[in-house]
Enzyme design. Structure first.
Site, PDB file in Angstrom:
ATOM      1  CE1 TYR A  86      -7.575   4.882   6.398  1.00  0.00           C
ATOM      2  CE2 TYR A  86      -5.713   4.420   4.956  1.00  0.00           C
ATOM      3  CZ  TYR A  86      -6.507   5.322   5.638  1.00  0.00           C
ATOM      4  OH  TYR A  86      -6.232   6.665   5.565  1.00  0.00           O
ATOM      5  CG  ASP A 141      -6.761  -2.632  -0.226  1.00  0.00           C
ATOM      6  OD1 ASP A 141      -5.670  -3.158   0.016  1.00  0.00           O
ATOM      7  OD2 ASP A 141      -7.009  -1.451   0.034  1.00  0.00           O
TER       8      ASP A 141
END
Length: 701
Positions: free
Chosen positions: A388, A304
């Site tokens: 998330y 990420d």
């Protein structure tokens, strides 16, 4: 008139809005219209910066330099540097077969494309969605990771598809079973991955977490009373620009597009001696590998930070929910892809919290007691990576401990399944027709050590029993055990893993300085117990792309531009060919690089393995993970004995006929007792407020 030093940003400060504008204008003047993927501070070279920090009045001030990554027409990618004072490009390098970070604007565009694509509409019809309902089709665009069919020259994203019948529905409870591939250069869908076994759209009732849905299921709890956090006299820290001082700590708070929070020049004032501890701390990378082997789920292993950026994805924080108390905020400034400017307000929140008991002792003989409550300073950001949320907090304690802490919340990544379908162990049905695959969250902490000076050495520390046999003269009763310390002298030796059976820790030591009492090197100990190994096998795609996750700890000699353990340009790397990041810095030709008594960087991978369950859906309760950087043999004694106690009584006060009792009360023992404790315990002469029983637990029984 020229700018004075007072007007200039601190050399560690992120680029200002005007500096971003200057960098963009300089590039546009030389190269026309390009897409700006990165315009960020190139941090000062360490040698120059340490010289300036030591003598800011006489040493040259490090230059302000912008680090840029752009995409020019034709998909050409360039790395560049701009000297901001001279408005001059000092580097302009064409990259071959590398893709820069994906911007938020690129991610947002994909959803509009998939809704209009004829092949996507056809697949939606097969799944059971009418063409007139395409406005209810959503996607999470991810970088494709790597797919051998397409390579690295074409800039791609994969679209994880969902249906959302109502705008307030949880997006992830109606996943679709196909995956379009988006070409960013063409602005169109170039392929669709379709599973061998089709899974039509679920017809199960929605399970939502928004207020109306909760009210329909019985409503919110009504038995919670308010908790108010107040600091009527203000906070105990001081800010000078982005430098903070608190409880003997002093450090600089930076922020960038990729790592988010960056902490620099971390020192502790030890009774008048300012001692360096770390030059730089950051969360440098992460990987989230998913465990379903079916194609195309092998591509689901997001890096990420390298692929999207923790700074780019950071939230604008709100008082009262993201942070409570007396909060100091810092904003973040970034370029837009077209060369404009954007600001994320309140990207960082800084506040204090009660930290519970700092230390306490009660003497059972006479019930004399001292109890001191601690507090902690929190530097926090929250970023959203599609489904998330990651709450990243740097927690500083009064005793010299630094505690990086991450909390996971948000929503599970989901996939479609038939009713009662066997997930084969690769996932869990968390709601009807919703399969949440097994996955890991592995984070890489970058620790640029400076423990009492720049030359440090790392030791592995294991708790082990004596080698001597039971009955031997050395260990007659068999109870002996000790701390086995093993020096890590080379990068190859430093590739080490966690062992819970030996309570393994790692010590960052300055072997040139010994503690005057223990005669052991001054050190900071890495205490980390949430350290799962990388579960994808050696040689797998994830193993190759995320070399930092192969071991719990790597150690490398310091180099200015070795910041990112998976490489600078992460999207669409395969891990084959030229090694990147830690694979290059510790690989062939570097195995014997010395890390003994020199300037070093320790890379630590920690995290969690997540086997989802229904309790995690439709929104996941926060799951914390933490570690400690603790002083060991660093101080000559307990460094927090000077923190005022909440309650104290000494043995001489406790005797009924003590002549010192009234004298001590009158001469200031009460000054060491906070107002709340005085109310609980009374005035020391037996005159309480009727709450003596409430104070008895603190006195000890």
């Amino acid at each position: 008139m020229g700018s004075t030093a007072v007007d200039l940003p601190h050399p560690f400060d992120p680029l200002t809005l005007s500096e971003i504008e200057t960098a963009i204008a300089t590039v546009k003047k030389a190269h026309g219209d390009v897409f700006f993927h990165v315009v960020s501070l190139q941090e000062p070279r360490k040698a120059e910066m340490t010289a300036w920090l030591a003598e800011p009045d006489t040493s040259p001030r490090p230059k302000r330099v912008a680090d840029l990554v752009v995409i020019a027409p034709g998909g050409k990618v360039y790395d560049g540097l701009v000297d901001l004072a001279e408005t001059k490009i000092t580097k302009w390098e064409l990259l071959d077969g590398e893709q820069p970070i994906i911007t938020m604007e690129e991610l947002q565009l994909v959803e509009h494309i998939v809704r209009k694509d004829a092949r996507v509409i056809e697949q939606c019809k097969i799944s059971g969605i009418c063409p007139q309902d395409m406005d209810k089709v959503y996607c999470d665009p991810w970088t494709i990771g790597y797919d051998e069919r397409f390579g690295s020259s074409v800039r791609l994203q994969q679209a994880l598809m969902y249906y959302r019948p109502d705008v307030d529905n949880c997006q992830y409870q109606y996943p679709l079973d196909f995956c379009p591939i988006y070409d960013a250069d063409k602005g169109e869908i170039i392929a669709i991955d379709i599973p061998k076994v089709r899974r039509p759209l679920s017809k199960a009732p929605a399970l939502d977490y928004h207020p109306a849905a909760v009210e329909a299921r019985g409503g919110y709890r009504g038995d919670l009373k308010p908790i108010n956090i107040t600091q009527p006299e203000g906070v105990s820290f001081r800010m000078a620009g982005r430098e903070i001082e608190w409880q003997n700590w002093k450090f600089h708070i930076g922020f960038n597009y990729r790592e988010g929070i960056v902490l620099n020049n971390i020192t502790y004032n030890d009774k008048g001696t300012v001692r360096p501890i770390f030059y730089r701390l950051s969360l440098a990378e992460m990987v989230v590998p998913y465990g379903n082997p079916e194609h195309p789920h092998q591509r689901k292993h997001a890096l990420d930070q390298g692929e999207y950026g923790a700074g780019y994805m950071t939230n604008s924080l709100s008082l009262g929910c993201d942070c409570k108390g007396s909060i100091h905020y810092l904003d973040a400034h970034f370029p837009t892809r077209a060369g404009g400017l954007r600001t994320i307000k309140n990207a960082i929140c800084i506040h204090e919290e009660d930290a519970g008991i700092l230390f306490k002792h009660t003497d059972f003989r006479d019930e004399s007691v001292i109890v001191t409550r601690g507090r902690k300073l929190i530097i926090q950001q929250i970023f959203t990576a599609a489904n998330y949320e990651y709450v990243v907090a740097w927690v500083f304690h009064q005793d010299g401990t630094i505690q990086p802490e991450i909390k996971l919340t948000g929503i599970l990544n989901t996939y479609a399944m038939h009713p009662e379908e066997d997930t084969l162990g690769w996932g869990t049905q968390v709601s009807l027709g919703v399969n949440a695959h097994n996955h890991q969250h592995l984070f890489c902490l970058r620790i640029d050590a400076n423990v009492d000076g720049p030359n440090n050495t790392v030791f592995v520390s294991d708790a082990v029993p004596s080698d001597a046999a039971v009955g031997s003269p050395e260990n007659y009763y068999g109870n002996a055990f000790y701390n086995r310390r093993t020096k890590l002298a080379t990068t190859a030796e430093a590739m080490t893993d966690y062992h819970g059976t030996t309570s393994r820790t790692w010590e960052i030591a300055n072997t040139n300085k010994l503690n005057p009492l223990s005669r052991k090197p001054v050190s900071y100990k890495l205490v980390s117990r949430e350290v799962p190994g990388l579960l994808p096998k050696e040689g797998s795609l994830v193993w190759k792309r995320a070399p930092f996750a192969r071991h719990a700890v790597h150690v490398t000699p310091y180099h200015d531009d070795q910041l990112y353990p998976a490489g600078k340009h992460v999207p669409q790397t395969s891990g084959d060919g030229k090694p990147l990041g830690l694979a290059a810095w510790t690989g062939p030709g570097h195995e014997e690089d010395s890390i003994d008594n020199t300037d070093i960087v320790l890379w630590h991978t920690f995290g969690v393995t997540h086997f989802p369950s229904p309790e995690d859906f439709p929104v996941m309760p926060a799951e914390p993970m933490t570690l400690l950087l603790r002083p060991r043999n660093f101080f000559a004694g307990n460094p927090v004995m000077d923190v005022p106690p909440s309650y104290v009584s000494v043995p001489s006060q406790m005797g009924k006929n003590s002549s010192n009792k009234k004298k001590n009360d009158a001469n200031g023992w009460r000054g060491l007792v906070d107002a709340t404790s005085r109310l609980a315990f009374g005035d020391g002469n037996g005159n309480g407020n009727g709450n003596e029983n409430g104070g008895a637990c603190c006195k000890g029984k």
